[in-house]
Write a protein that holds these residues in place. Structure first.
Motif, short mmCIF file in Angstrom:
data_model
loop_
_atom_site.label_atom_id
_atom_site.label_comp_id
_atom_site.label_asym_id
_atom_site.label_seq_id
_atom_site.Cartn_x
_atom_site.Cartn_y
_atom_site.Cartn_z
N ALA A 73 0.83 -1.20 0.00
CA ALA A 73 0.00 0.00 0.00
C ALA A 73 0.87 1.25 0.00
CB ALA A 73 -0.93 0.00 1.21
N ALA A 74 1.96 1.23 0.79
CA ALA A 74 2.88 2.37 0.81
C ALA A 74 3.57 2.53 -0.53
CB ALA A 74 3.90 2.19 1.92
N ARG A 75 3.89 1.41 -1.16
CA ARG A 75 4.59 1.44 -2.45
C ARG A 75 3.72 2.06 -3.54
NH1 ARG A 75 5.80 -4.26 -4.68
NH2 ARG A 75 6.32 -4.51 -2.46
N TYR A 76 2.42 1.82 -3.46
CA TYR A 76 1.51 2.33 -4.51
C TYR A 76 0.66 3.50 -4.02
CZ TYR A 76 2.72 -1.93 -7.02
OH TYR A 76 3.41 -2.92 -7.67
N GLN A 77 1.11 4.17 -2.97
CA GLN A 77 0.31 5.26 -2.40
C GLN A 77 0.13 6.41 -3.39
OE1 GLN A 77 1.57 6.54 1.47
NE2 GLN A 77 0.12 8.21 1.57
N VAL A 78 1.17 6.75 -4.14
CA VAL A 78 1.06 7.84 -5.11
C VAL A 78 0.02 7.51 -6.17
CG1 VAL A 78 2.28 9.05 -6.96
CG2 VAL A 78 3.39 8.70 -4.75
N TYR A 149 7.96 15.26 6.85
CA TYR A 149 8.32 15.72 5.51
C TYR A 149 9.22 14.70 4.82
CZ TYR A 149 10.63 18.44 1.86
OH TYR A 149 11.16 18.87 0.67
N GLN A 150 10.18 14.15 5.55
CA GLN A 150 11.08 13.16 4.97
C GLN A 150 10.33 11.90 4.57
OE1 GLN A 150 14.38 12.47 7.66
NE2 GLN A 150 14.72 14.66 7.97
N ASN A 151 9.38 11.46 5.40
CA ASN A 151 8.60 10.28 5.07
C ASN A 151 7.73 10.52 3.83
OD1 ASN A 151 9.66 8.93 7.29
ND2 ASN A 151 7.94 9.45 8.63
N THR A 152 7.14 11.71 3.78
CA THR A 152 6.30 12.06 2.62
C THR A 152 7.13 12.09 1.33
OG1 THR A 152 4.81 13.38 3.99
CG2 THR A 152 4.78 13.81 1.62
N SER A 153 8.32 12.68 1.41
CA SER A 153 9.20 12.74 0.24
C SER A 153 9.60 11.34 -0.21
CB SER A 153 10.44 13.57 0.57
OG SER A 153 10.10 14.91 0.87
N ALA A 154 9.89 10.46 0.75
CA ALA A 154 10.29 9.09 0.41
C ALA A 154 9.17 8.37 -0.32
CB ALA A 154 10.68 8.34 1.68
N VAL A 155 7.93 8.58 0.11
CA VAL A 155 6.79 7.94 -0.54
C VAL A 155 6.56 8.51 -1.93
CG1 VAL A 155 4.28 7.68 -0.44
CG2 VAL A 155 5.64 7.30 1.61
N PHE A 156 6.61 9.84 -2.05
CA PHE A 156 6.31 10.49 -3.33
C PHE A 156 7.35 10.18 -4.40
CE2 PHE A 156 3.37 14.18 -1.85
CZ PHE A 156 2.43 13.25 -1.51
#
Length: 313
Positions: A73-78, A149-156
């Motif tokens: 789910a995290a991998r395909y969140q975008v 912010y770092q977690n969001t950037s990693a996901v995006f």
């Protein structure tokens, strides 16, 4: 000022946001469900199931499955966010068009349309704001003190670059501009004037990004987006600026250009000065755009400028 007679004020202002949030929530749930259904066979095969398992072994295998599904789910969140945003676009566009038709029915004058070549100024301004904003975030260490912010950037930035471009660079900016500038800003603009409306919606726009760093960046960007929307008399100007800013960020990260700039203080300083200079030059050019209808005085008795244009021409 232009008011909405006979309408509930709260629903008139925040109804589109609630509709947007509801569609996004349902869309994200559907996308997550589809992802789980598609991924379950692969996950089951990856877990060491036995014909005969103790309760402890079964619980351990189930927990392993859950962890793998959460990772997917995290991998395909975008992609799931973009799918949800894509569902909102037709509904927001319909509401937006209805607002413009109501303005036309009121017989309001129409702003002059800015020439096509002037739209390049918004694209350059968007790139300058993005580069300068990212460099300032690095120089002030905001990027390193905000774990969210770092977690969001990693996901995006995890998906393939083409996916980032389509989802983060195109679909999501269009959806956000239809909501925040096309509907919320325009409706608030009609009730309270430009600056209060721009500031209020920009703060809401910042909060929607979920962390302090993006809140500050998005709030400043939101004010600029409202301004170009006002000057060009067209939502297309705000969409172009937003898309350009997002694409610039993606390209800078993908090519390593941002890391190169941040590798030496002199490069950081030169970049900030250059972005400030060219950004200011574009802002001055945009400021000189005459958006007033010919032969009319657009200010009303309260000093506010009424909304008068079909902005999605």
């Amino acid at each position: 000022m232009n008011k909405a007679p006979g309408k509930n004020r709260f629903w008139y202002l925040f109804g589109p946001f609630l509709i947007y949030w509801g569609i996004e929530f349902v869309g994200a749930m559907i996308a997550s469900l589809v992802m789980v259904i598609v991924s379950v066979p692969e996950v089951i095969q990856s877990v060491a199931w036995k014909d005969s398992m103790t309760n402890e072994e079964f619980m351990e295998a189930a927990a392993q499955m859950q962890t793998m599904l959460l990772d997917m789910a995290a991998r395909y969140q975008v992609q799931m966010l973009a799918a949800a945003a894509l569902l909102t676009i037709p509904v927001l566009a319909l509401l937006y068009r209805r607002d413009r038709l109501q303005e036309q029915m009121q017989g309001l004058p129409v702003n002059k349309k800015a020439p096509a070549y002037q739209y390049i100024w918004t694209a350059i301004l968007g790139a300058m704001v993005c580069i300068g904003g990212n460099v300032l975030i690095v120089m002030t260490n905001l990027a390193f003190v905000s774990e969210s912010y770092q977690n969001t950037s990693a996901v995006f930035y995890a998906p393939a670059f083409a996916v980032q471009v389509v989802c983060l660079g195109l679909i999501i900016p269009v959806s956000e501009e239809l909501l925040f500038r096309g509907l919320l800003f325009r409706r608030c603009r009609a009730l309270m004037g430009f600056f209060p409306a721009a500031l209020s919606i920009s703060i809401l726009f910042g909060f929607s990004h979920g962390n302090l760093v993006q809140f500050l960046y998005a709030m400043g960007l939101g004010m600029l987006l409202a301004y170009v929307c006002e000057k060009y008399g067209s939502l297309k100007a705000a969409i172009l600026l937003h898309v350009t800013a997002n694409l610039t960020s993606l390209i800078m990260t993908e090519t390593g250009f941002l890391d190169w700039i941040c590798g030496a203080f002199i490069r950081l300083a030169v970049t900030v000065v250059a972005c400030a200079f060219f950004g200011a030059a574009m802002f001055v050019l945009i400021q000189r755009i005459d958006e007033k209808p010919e032969g009319t005085d657009r200010t009303d008795d309260s000093g506010n400028i009424p909304l008068t244009k079909d902005m999605f021409r």
